[in-house]
Design a protein around this motif. Sequence first.
Motif, PDB file in Angstrom:
ATOM      1  N   SER A 289       0.794  -0.919   0.000  1.00 18.28           N
ATOM      2  CA  SER A 289      -0.081   0.083  -0.080  1.00 18.28           C
ATOM      3  C   SER A 289       0.839   1.393   0.111  1.00 18.28           C
ATOM      4  CB  SER A 289      -0.848  -0.022   1.136  1.00 18.28           C
ATOM      5  OG  SER A 289      -0.076   0.215   2.284  1.00 18.28           O
ATOM      6  N   VAL A 290       2.267   1.399   0.490  1.00 22.24           N
ATOM      7  CA  VAL A 290       2.975   2.380   0.533  1.00 22.24           C
ATOM      8  C   VAL A 290       3.794   2.452  -0.633  1.00 22.24           C
ATOM      9  CG1 VAL A 290       3.185   2.360   2.864  1.00 22.24           C
ATOM     10  CG2 VAL A 290       5.031   1.411   1.558  1.00 22.24           C
ATOM     11  N   PHE A 298       8.028   4.733  -3.380  1.00 22.76           N
ATOM     12  CA  PHE A 298       7.135   5.135  -2.549  1.00 22.76           C
ATOM     13  C   PHE A 298       5.959   5.945  -3.228  1.00 22.76           C
ATOM     14  CE2 PHE A 298      10.431   3.872   0.455  1.00 22.76           C
ATOM     15  CZ  PHE A 298       9.786   3.051   1.205  1.00 22.76           C
ATOM     16  N   ASN A 299       4.534   5.820  -2.768  1.00 17.55           N
ATOM     17  CA  ASN A 299       3.705   6.770  -3.088  1.00 17.55           C
ATOM     18  C   ASN A 299       3.465   8.050  -2.565  1.00 17.55           C
ATOM     19  OD1 ASN A 299       2.111   6.048  -1.080  1.00 17.55           O
ATOM     20  ND2 ASN A 299       0.941   4.366  -1.851  1.00 17.55           N
ATOM     21  N   ARG A 300       2.772   8.898  -3.061  1.00 23.70           N
ATOM     22  CA  ARG A 300       2.421  10.154  -2.490  1.00 23.70           C
ATOM     23  C   ARG A 300       1.842  10.062  -0.858  1.00 23.70           C
ATOM     24  NH1 ARG A 300       1.494  15.486  -4.603  1.00 23.70           N
ATOM     25  NH2 ARG A 300       1.009  16.798  -2.556  1.00 23.70           N
ATOM     26  N   VAL A 365      12.962   7.832  -2.065  1.00 21.45           N
ATOM     27  CA  VAL A 365      12.460   8.410  -3.220  1.00 21.45           C
ATOM     28  C   VAL A 365      11.057   8.208  -3.254  1.00 21.45           C
ATOM     29  CG1 VAL A 365      12.173   8.661  -5.805  1.00 21.45           C
ATOM     30  CG2 VAL A 365      14.282   8.160  -4.647  1.00 21.45           C
ATOM     31  N   ALA A 366      10.103   9.112  -3.640  1.00 16.98           N
ATOM     32  CA  ALA A 366       8.654   8.841  -3.757  1.00 16.98           C
ATOM     33  C   ALA A 366       8.151   9.490  -5.201  1.00 16.98           C
ATOM     34  CB  ALA A 366       7.722   9.359  -2.487  1.00 16.98           C
ATOM     35  N   ARG A 367       6.919   9.019  -5.569  1.00 15.61           N
ATOM     36  CA  ARG A 367       6.375   9.457  -6.814  1.00 15.61           C
ATOM     37  C   ARG A 367       5.477  10.575  -6.291  1.00 15.61           C
ATOM     38  NH1 ARG A 367       2.952   6.704 -11.534  1.00 15.61           N
ATOM     39  NH2 ARG A 367       2.976   8.326 -13.140  1.00 15.61           N
TER      40      ARG A 367
END
Length: 471
Positions: A289-290, A298-300, A365-367
């Motif tokens: 989920s992350v 990683f997501n926002r 890093v995340a998008r």
Amino acid sequence: MEATLIQVPVERRHRWAAAAGAIALVCVVLAAWSHLTTQAAVLRPFIPIFATSVALTEGLTAFLLWTQYRACGRFYFAILASAYAFTTVAAAFHLAVYPGVFVTVSSRSDGSQTAIWIWLFWRGAFACLVTAALAARTRPPVQLAARRCFFGVVTIVGAIVLSAALCQWAIAERATLPDLVANAGAYRHLSVNPATLVVAALCFAALCIHISATRLRTLMDLWLAVALFAGLADVALTLGAGARYSVGWYAARIASMVSASALLGMLMYETSRTYSKLADAHRALKAFSVRDGLTGVFNRAHFDERYASELAQAMDRASALTILLVDVDHFKHFNDAFGHLAGDECLRRIARTLDAALTHRTEFVARYGGEEFVVVLPGCGAHAGLVTAERLRQAVVDLEMAAPTPGMPYVTISVGQASSDSGLDSRPADLLASADAALYRAKTLGRNRVEGEVSPGPKTAFSEPSAIYSS
Ligand SMILES: Nc1nc2c(ncn2[C@@H]2O[C@H](COP(=O)(O)OP(=O)(O)OP(=O)(O)O)[C@@H](O)[C@H]2O)c(=O)[nH]1
């Protein structure tokens, strides 16, 4: 993962475990068989221990079956729970009236007759209710929560009331009920009484019907069969025992304990397995989920949560934190020229490259959205942040992904940097706004460059446009 135990198919290990239990029981019966009527020592504490343990295990089994019913709405579980609730009450009454426990041994008002009548109700009702549950086995689940609760409560409370009423009746009618036990506890009339033979026949029929109807396909079927088999062994041994406190009588009580605990053991084992499976599934789900579905970084949502807490920690420790906003240059052109699938692959490669270029465990890093990424560098000040940003920019150039834009042979990124030690306001949103402003400058100054927000002093461009632009 199976929703309820009714659906858990039997595996080889289950068959082995159930077979081991049944064989152990058969061994007890065979060992006791030639000495059934031999009188053993009268252990007065045995009955309280036996009846208490049976009442507890059957009560717990009823509760776990009730939770299965609540989870899936299958009426089958409600009837099984009622069977165990019935026997729980009967076991408690059995203990209360047993001669020598709470009442005297010799008087006519004692439980010398009622205890065995209650035992007959207990055995007969269990066989009947387990067989009745088979009829509800294929019924669809009760969907509505309120109806589910109502039917379940009515069934279980009904069984409890019926059990208590029958036990009370046996106590009240002790003078009129036929004697099953002679003086000194001898079972002289037990094996010839029709009620006893009916109960024995019910137990035998319940076991046969259960096996032929279920073919022991599920865990529940398998361990219920063990419970019914042990119940039948209890009846057979009691009939052959001849008297209380004989070898056969003790062996029958052991069989009764096996009958009470067979399903409970399975339910507890499977419940603990379900919990560990749930914990694994939860861990996997959380890890999933992350992450951003496309790029794997990683997501926002994860960024929002972790960035705020990393920044707060950095403030508490009086250490620095740098964020880099990364935007792919002219990505629309890329998509238009090579298509969205190639665009997706391009984003994946850039994400992997950014991630691989980080050196500390705490950096991530995340998008950030679309073709934008954000890099968080805890413990990293403004200057080191600019160095890292430049390294990331160069790493993407080094991928040498062909770009369709005139004058740009390769896909490039622009980076806006902001650090908490630059004398700027260090609230999460302010730092992000500074990085965004720096990124905007990087774009307007020609792209493929790093711009930093360093204060005090003028805003500085860290890198000039790369040589690949001027070619
Ligand atoms: N293939 C693909 N494209 C995406 C995705 N998310 C956003 N995009 C595209 O990224 C492009 C972003 O375009 P713009 O915001 O105009 O930015 P740009 O073309 O990179 O221009 P500059 O940022 O000014 O260099 C749009 O065409 C979006 O459709 C994605 O997940 N996959």
